[in-house]
Design a protein around this motif. Structure first.
Motif, PDB file in Angstrom:
ATOM      1  N   GLY A   1     -51.485  13.350  -7.591  1.00 14.58           N
ATOM      2  CA  GLY A   1     -51.001  13.881  -8.937  1.00 14.58           C
ATOM      3  C   GLY A   1     -49.841  13.759  -8.170  1.00 14.58           C
ATOM      4  N   ASP A   2     -48.302  13.531  -9.060  1.00 18.96           N
ATOM      5  CA  ASP A   2     -46.955  13.283  -8.935  1.00 18.96           C
ATOM      6  C   ASP A   2     -46.415  14.873  -9.607  1.00 18.96           C
ATOM      7  OD1 ASP A   2     -46.389  11.462  -7.226  1.00 18.96           O
ATOM      8  OD2 ASP A   2     -45.882  10.831  -9.585  1.00 18.96           O
ATOM      9  N   PHE A   3     -45.569  16.179  -8.849  1.00 24.05           N
ATOM     10  CA  PHE A   3     -45.524  17.448  -9.371  1.00 24.05           C
ATOM     11  C   PHE A   3     -44.195  17.572  -8.964  1.00 24.05           C
ATOM     12  CE2 PHE A   3     -46.860  18.670  -5.511  1.00 24.05           C
ATOM     13  CZ  PHE A   3     -46.699  19.565  -5.052  1.00 24.05           C
ATOM     14  N   THR A   4     -43.595  18.087  -9.825  1.00 23.33           N
ATOM     15  CA  THR A   4     -41.951  18.613  -9.850  1.00 23.33           C
ATOM     16  C   THR A   4     -41.979  19.880  -9.099  1.00 23.33           C
ATOM     17  OG1 THR A   4     -41.167  17.463 -11.628  1.00 23.33           O
ATOM     18  CG2 THR A   4     -39.924  19.137 -10.371  1.00 23.33           C
ATOM     19  N   PRO A   5     -41.959  19.934  -7.187  1.00 25.73           N
ATOM     20  CA  PRO A   5     -42.036  21.739  -7.213  1.00 25.73           C
ATOM     21  C   PRO A   5     -41.028  22.948  -7.753  1.00 25.73           C
ATOM     22  CG  PRO A   5     -41.228  20.297  -5.238  1.00 25.73           C
ATOM     23  CD  PRO A   5     -41.371  19.295  -6.678  1.00 25.73           C
ATOM     24  N   THR A   6     -41.602  23.917  -7.770  1.00 22.15           N
ATOM     25  CA  THR A   6     -40.963  25.372  -8.518  1.00 22.15           C
ATOM     26  C   THR A   6     -40.837  26.155  -7.140  1.00 22.15           C
ATOM     27  OG1 THR A   6     -42.845  26.109  -8.687  1.00 22.15           O
ATOM     28  CG2 THR A   6     -41.875  24.547 -10.394  1.00 22.15           C
ATOM     29  N   ARG A   7     -41.122  25.557  -5.786  1.00 23.45           N
ATOM     30  CA  ARG A   7     -41.385  27.055  -4.721  1.00 23.45           C
ATOM     31  C   ARG A   7     -40.543  25.925  -4.186  1.00 23.45           C
ATOM     32  NH1 ARG A   7     -45.820  28.810  -3.708  1.00 23.45           N
ATOM     33  NH2 ARG A   7     -45.437  30.362  -1.769  1.00 23.45           N
ATOM     34  N   ARG A   8     -39.178  26.153  -3.643  1.00 22.30           N
ATOM     35  CA  ARG A   8     -38.346  25.436  -3.080  1.00 22.30           C
ATOM     36  C   ARG A   8     -38.810  25.029  -1.481  1.00 22.30           C
ATOM     37  NH1 ARG A   8     -34.333  30.372  -1.222  1.00 22.30           N
ATOM     38  NH2 ARG A   8     -34.611  31.604  -3.653  1.00 22.30           N
ATOM     39  N   GLY A   9     -39.698  23.706  -2.373  1.00 27.37           N
ATOM     40  CA  GLY A   9     -40.507  23.077  -0.143  1.00 27.37           C
ATOM     41  C   GLY A   9     -41.392  23.471   0.340  1.00 27.37           C
ATOM     42  N   ALA A  10     -42.242  25.006  -0.273  1.00 26.82           N
ATOM     43  CA  ALA A  10     -43.198  25.433  -0.009  1.00 26.82           C
ATOM     44  C   ALA A  10     -43.930  24.602  -0.870  1.00 26.82           C
ATOM     45  CB  ALA A  10     -43.255  27.241   0.381  1.00 26.82           C
ATOM     46  N   GLN A  11     -44.400  24.470  -1.841  1.00 30.00           N
ATOM     47  CA  GLN A  11     -45.285  24.242  -3.009  1.00 30.00           C
ATOM     48  C   GLN A  11     -46.374  22.963  -2.400  1.00 30.00           C
ATOM     49  OE1 GLN A  11     -44.405  24.245  -6.429  1.00 30.00           O
ATOM     50  NE2 GLN A  11     -45.966  23.815  -7.340  1.00 30.00           N
ATOM     51  N   LYS A  12     -47.580  22.740  -2.020  1.00 26.61           N
ATOM     52  CA  LYS A  12     -47.973  21.635  -1.419  1.00 26.61           C
ATOM     53  C   LYS A  12     -48.892  20.934  -3.027  1.00 26.61           C
ATOM     54  CE  LYS A  12     -48.389  22.754   3.055  1.00 26.61           C
ATOM     55  NZ  LYS A  12     -49.365  23.395   3.629  1.00 26.61           N
ATOM     56  N   PHE A  13     -49.063  22.162  -3.734  1.00 25.67           N
ATOM     57  CA  PHE A  13     -50.253  21.547  -5.315  1.00 25.67           C
ATOM     58  C   PHE A  13     -49.489  21.477  -6.118  1.00 25.67           C
ATOM     59  CE2 PHE A  13     -52.588  23.722  -1.330  1.00 25.67           C
ATOM     60  CZ  PHE A  13     -53.926  22.899  -1.045  1.00 25.67           C
ATOM     61  N   CYS A  14     -50.356  20.858  -6.996  1.00 23.90           N
ATOM     62  CA  CYS A  14     -49.148  20.597  -8.025  1.00 23.90           C
ATOM     63  C   CYS A  14     -49.741  21.923  -9.407  1.00 23.90           C
ATOM     64  CB  CYS A  14     -49.835  19.182  -9.559  1.00 23.90           C
ATOM     65  SG  CYS A  14     -51.997  19.441  -9.565  1.00 23.90           S
ATOM     66  N   SER A  15     -51.093  22.811  -9.067  1.00 27.13           N
ATOM     67  CA  SER A  15     -50.667  23.728  -9.836  1.00 27.13           C
ATOM     68  C   SER A  15     -52.062  24.525  -8.837  1.00 27.13           C
ATOM     69  CB  SER A  15     -52.351  22.896 -11.271  1.00 27.13           C
ATOM     70  OG  SER A  15     -53.377  22.716 -10.588  1.00 27.13           O
ATOM     71  N   ASN A  16     -52.095  25.958  -9.928  1.00 29.86           N
ATOM     72  CA  ASN A  16     -53.231  26.684  -8.898  1.00 29.86           C
ATOM     73  C   ASN A  16     -54.611  26.554  -9.484  1.00 29.86           C
ATOM     74  OD1 ASN A  16     -51.350  29.115  -8.523  1.00 29.86           O
ATOM     75  ND2 ASN A  16     -51.228  29.831 -10.097  1.00 29.86           N
TER      76      ASN A  16
END
Length: 148
Positions: A12-27
């Motif tokens: 799914g699409d998501f907007t990262p909240t952690r400057r490029g380190a985020q690979k998943f949309c949620s925990n």
């Protein structure tokens, strides 16, 4: 314009909240991805390979390796325990040895003579004549070839 990323687990699409380190949309997706990797890893370890005849042979696992130091430590530990048992166990509580049993048989044969014309008592003990005291005593007879 905010950058959109694709979740590595659900797609799914998501907007990262952690400057490029985020690979998943949620925990939830992050933990599910980890769980699926663990499941796959366990399945791969459980798989077996086929030999030439088509029989399944389990994979060999690399377990702990023996070292000379470990063997030495084990031998030392066993020696210390045996020494402590020998020192701390009183003579009457030590197990009988073959020599002790042979001495007992010799004592019985020399001091006690079996009385063959008198039957066993109610508990199944055999009558013997005590040479030293001159008395009749009842003892359990030693086992000879499975017979009493």
């Amino acid at each position: 314009m905010k950058r959109r990323e694709i979740c590595s687990y659900c797609g799914g699409d998501f907007t990262p909240t952690r400057r490029g380190a985020q690979k998943f949309c949620s925990n939830s997706c992050r933990s599910r991805n980890w769980q699926s990797k663990q499941r796959d890893k366990n399945k791969n370890q459980a798989l077996t390979k086929l030999n030439n005849e088509g029989l399944q042979i389990p994979k060999t696992t690399t377990g702990e390796k023996m070292s000379l130091a470990g063997v030495g430590n084990a031998a030392t530990g066993v020696a210390v325990v045996e020494l402590a048992k020998t020192i701390l166990t009183s003579a009457e509580n030590k197990p009988a040895t073959k020599r002790d049993i042979q001495e007992l048989k010799t004592l019985i044969k020399s001091q006690y003579l079996p009385i063959k014309n008198l039957g066993k008592d109610a508990t199944g003990r055999t009558p013997y004549y005590d040479v030293l005291t001159g008395n009749l005593v009842y003892l359990f007879s030693p086992v000879v070839h499975g017979k009493r």
